[in-house]
Design an enzyme around this catalytic site. Structure first.
Site, PDB file in Angstrom:
ATOM      1  N   CYS A 126      -1.981  -7.125  -4.089  1.00  0.00           N
ATOM      2  CA  CYS A 126      -0.950  -6.229  -3.570  1.00  0.00           C
ATOM      3  C   CYS A 126      -0.114  -7.057  -2.615  1.00  0.00           C
ATOM      4  CB  CYS A 126      -1.621  -5.072  -2.832  1.00  0.00           C
ATOM      5  SG  CYS A 126      -0.524  -4.043  -1.841  1.00  0.00           S
ATOM      6  N   HIS A 140       3.730  -5.016 -10.343  1.00  0.00           N
ATOM      7  CA  HIS A 140       4.200  -4.238 -11.504  1.00  0.00           C
ATOM      8  C   HIS A 140       5.121  -5.066 -12.414  1.00  0.00           C
ATOM      9  CE1 HIS A 140       2.808  -0.654  -9.380  1.00  0.00           C
ATOM     10  NE2 HIS A 140       3.195   0.115 -10.380  1.00  0.00           N
ATOM     11  N   CYS A 178       5.954  -8.788  -7.257  1.00  0.00           N
ATOM     12  CA  CYS A 178       5.390  -7.433  -7.225  1.00  0.00           C
ATOM     13  C   CYS A 178       4.491  -7.321  -8.433  1.00  0.00           C
ATOM     14  CB  CYS A 178       6.496  -6.391  -7.267  1.00  0.00           C
ATOM     15  SG  CYS A 178       5.895  -4.703  -7.516  1.00  0.00           S
ATOM     16  N   ASP A 224      -5.737  -3.145  -4.691  1.00  0.00           N
ATOM     17  CA  ASP A 224      -4.300  -2.902  -4.629  1.00  0.00           C
ATOM     18  C   ASP A 224      -4.110  -1.508  -4.049  1.00  0.00           C
ATOM     19  OD1 ASP A 224      -1.504  -3.096  -5.092  1.00  0.00           O
ATOM     20  OD2 ASP A 224      -1.716  -2.079  -7.017  1.00  0.00           O
ATOM     21  N   SER A 225      -2.876  -1.215  -3.630  1.00  0.00           N
ATOM     22  CA  SER A 225      -2.569   0.132  -3.162  1.00  0.00           C
ATOM     23  C   SER A 225      -2.684   1.149  -4.295  1.00  0.00           C
ATOM     24  CB  SER A 225      -1.161   0.164  -2.579  1.00  0.00           C
ATOM     25  OG  SER A 225      -0.236  -0.286  -3.538  1.00  0.00           O
ATOM     26  N   GLU A 256       6.248   2.473 -14.223  1.00  0.00           N
ATOM     27  CA  GLU A 256       5.292   3.584 -14.285  1.00  0.00           C
ATOM     28  C   GLU A 256       5.738   4.643 -15.287  1.00  0.00           C
ATOM     29  OE1 GLU A 256       3.837   4.837 -10.452  1.00  0.00           O
ATOM     30  OE2 GLU A 256       3.051   2.819 -10.114  1.00  0.00           O
TER      31      GLU A 256
END
Lengths: 279, 279
Positions: B86, B199, B197, B23-24, B165
């Site tokens: 990702c 996240h 996504c 992933d990034s 985050e």
């Protein structure tokens, strides 16, 4: 004045040369905007390192390496001074760039710190910024170096940058987030608040409402532009009155995205964004 | 199994080899967590490109270059399959990596798209993701390729990643933001919503409350882990029952930050995060 200049030719700096301004991305445009406003005869070469943004979570060594590359690039473009319009790069790379570069180098931390010390009556200064800027302690050190009896309250506000980039400058959610971050500072008798991130000037009206009128807001972008003007005058490098400025904007990736965001920061669309790959 | 392996030695893949997941940054850990949960005998080598995160605003060419470097690195580490955890890298680099790599390559878009098509009764599917993922149209194309009469409503939700985050998974501000993004989709009769996504699975409870129980949520991380299991079985590469897995976590910068964030995503602290610089 171009990248084609042979590297061994003597670099002569004169008042008509542009100011180099760099940031990890677009936030530094608030500093560029203030330079345009306060120093309307100065030309700017702005470099936004959009290929490698954000610098905040990156290691100090990495940020120094990137800053070095950008400063070398800007010097190759013939700038007469370099403004580090990025708190993270200022915190990690300012001493290195000052030692390396034969040009005046101005960071965003010292001007804000000096203004905060001058403004604070009660001696309690809040500083807000990204996680990286607050963790670096750069503002706290700069403020204490000027006046050791100031209490400095650091508060990371990592959600402010994405809210600015989304353009939600007065949304109810933004206000709730601001209260979450700032109420504790207000309760601890903060009388001055440093906006220690180049994105935050766009939230100044909202932040002002949340902390109340008794708290003096210090805008690092304004202070940095003023300091840049003072440095240029003191070195005999200020552009003469009547000069027509010419601004260039360079991004290391995704110039279209840069251009769209730039409009939010500068209030006007950019005609052209150049792309330059570094590293 | 190490980077020291001579590059010209034959690479032999066997069921005991680990799965490479990249992933990034940290978001792909939701996919790694699902692989651990659904495929508990599989080992993982996770690479988070924290030095160059985020990929979303970067150009397709840049994302392809980064993805190529990471896939080559993972192959050098002896992985038996590569999971692109990702959305941006899947959108831009999946066909290239499938053509280049002699390994199965699984992306996060197709599994989510397939699950959405299977789940939608009314034929109106919402897709939420970063600006880059939605602008790429990758989910829309994948869904339409499976069933052309599905209406796909794309909605970028750029504030969700920073909220995750920050760890504000059920804050009132997060709820307001979710309403701002999702109410319009609900009003347009969406019956299925793809969390496009990596996240977003952490916001699943909140998103579920905001869109209501009648909307089926598709978790790309879950679907991708399930697809990975199917691919491994079909190629005879599934780790045998009873294998004790061994996981490695590698970040391209700031391993401490990675480690702190990883705890939020995996629910447990990481003992060790390796650092590898690419590019």
């Amino acid at each position: 004045m171009s990248a084609q200049q042979p590297p061994d030719s003597p670099v002569v700096h004169h008042p008509a040369a542009p100011i180099g301004v760099f940031d990890s991305g677009i936030g530094g445009l608030t500093v560029a905007r203030e330079i345009m406003r306060q120093l309307p005869t100065e030309s700017i070469v702005y470099f936004g390192d959009t290929a490698r943004v954000p610098y905040g979570p990156k290691s100090p060594d990495t940020v120094r390496r990137y800053s070095h590359e950008i400063a070398e690039f800007l010097r190759g473009e013939g700038v007469k001074a370099i403004v580090i319009a990025c708190n993270t790069a200022t915190a990690h790379a300012l001493p290195m760039l000052r030692a390396e570069q034969p040009l005046p180098v101005i960071g965003v931390v010292e001007p804000g710190a000096r203004a905060a010390v001058g403004a604070s009556r009660g001696g309690t200064v809040g500083v807000i910024g990204t996680m990286g800027t607050i963790a670096s302690g750069a503002y706290e050190r700069a403020i204490r170096a000027l006046r050791h009896d100031v209490a400095v309250l650091g508060q990371p506000c990592p959600l402010f940058v994405p809210f600015v980039e989304e353009g939600w400058l007065s949304h109810e959610a933004t206000r709730l987030v601001a209260h979450e971050y700032l109420d504790a500072l207000r309760d601890r008798s903060m009388d001055t608040l440093v906006l220690g991130c180049t994105h935050y000037p766009l939230l100044k009206p909202l932040i002002g409402e949340v902390v109340g009128r008794s708290v003096r807001l210090i805008d690092s972008a304004e202070e940095t532009a003023a300091e840049t003007g003072r440095v240029l005058v003191s070195r005999g490098l200020a552009a003469p009155a009547g000069t027509t400025p010419r601004h260039r904007f360079i991004a290391s990736d995704a110039p279209d995205h840069f251009s769209r965001m730039a409009q939010r920061f500068l209030g006007a669309p950019l005609e052209r964004v150049e792309t330059v790959t570094l590293g």
